[in-house]
Write an enzyme that holds these catalytic residues in place. Sequence first.
Site, PDB file in Angstrom:
ATOM      1  N   HIS A   1       1.805   4.006   5.970  1.00 31.09           N
ATOM      2  CA  HIS A   1       0.710   3.932   5.005  1.00 31.09           C
ATOM      3  C   HIS A   1       0.871   2.704   4.111  1.00 31.09           C
ATOM      4  CE1 HIS A   1       0.431   8.566   5.338  1.00 31.09           C
ATOM      5  NE2 HIS A   1      -0.710   8.102   5.789  1.00 31.09           N
TER       6      HIS A   1
ATOM      7  N   CYS B   1       4.513  10.718  -1.520  1.00 34.81           N
ATOM      8  CA  CYS B   1       3.912  11.622  -0.515  1.00 34.81           C
ATOM      9  C   CYS B   1       3.927  13.076  -0.942  1.00 34.81           C
ATOM     10  CB  CYS B   1       4.667  11.539   0.808  1.00 34.81           C
ATOM     11  SG  CYS B   1       4.887   9.891   1.444  1.00 34.81           S
TER      12      CYS B   1
HETATM   13  N1  GLY Z   1       5.369  12.473   8.568  1.00 31.51           N
HETATM   14  C1  GLY Z   1       4.302  12.082   7.766  1.00 31.51           C
HETATM   15  C2  GLY Z   1       3.171  11.541   8.536  1.00 31.51           C
HETATM   16  O1  GLY Z   1       3.397  10.938   9.574  1.00 31.51           O
HETATM   17  O2  GLY Z   1       2.039  11.715   8.192  1.00 31.51           O
END
Ligand code: GLY
Length: 250
Positions: free
Chosen positions: A160, A245
């Site tokens: 991300h 996250c």
């Molecule tokens: N493990 C987090 C994701 O890949 O969205």
Amino acid sequence: MYTRAIVRRPGRNLASGITTSNLGQPDFNKALEQHAAYCDALKRCGVELTVLEADERYPDGCFVEDTAVVNNMVKVISRPGAASRRGEEEEIARVLAGFGPPESITPPGTLEGGDVLRAENHYFIGLSARTNTEGARQLSAILSKHGFTSAVIRVEAGLHLKSDIAYLGNGNFISTPVFSEIAHPANTIIPDRDEYYSANCLRVNDYLLIPIGFPKSKMQIRKLSYEIIELEMSEFRKMDGGLTCLSLLF
Ligand code: GLY
């Protein structure tokens, strides 16, 4: 000022989530301990927590950040780009509905909150394998109705946008070299290559949460006079997760 956060405990099947790391399988009990410490840190920052229980249909479900984009004006339910994560947003939508009717990203848009970086009243929206142009367009339109500006930025590598950059407040960023041109060089900490993971850190009110084990970045951050809370993130890192996250803050 953040007053609330939503978090979700990791499930026993955390190791079945998506990952590109070669760091081994996460240990469930250690992940639970690290999550509890994260929750304690948020409380120390003055935030009231809504703690959701694990939902084992979704091994990545503890990474709640991806399910919405929230601020004190607007809550936007996202539409995860990873098929195995689609549906995680439903319970988050129910919780957020308690704070006013949320908006939503609709098909064919996809968007994950990990690709959305807020810096004051401006948002950077990363186009990644998880967030597409239509998702970014919809988010930008919703944000602009509430007085926020936005810009789209391409995420060529990594999971991300926020895997590689964080806004620390006061005009300061920490970023790996890929996004270091977002801000003025004088306002950007660039971690050493062996400390790139520390580019994902989390400003919460008077504190800056950083991962344990990145002494060079810590020294740089300390020069900016932030109050630091260090947290062990080893088990979430194994699943490509970081400090941002694990919560939705508003
Ligand atoms: N493990 C987090 C994701 O890949 O969205």
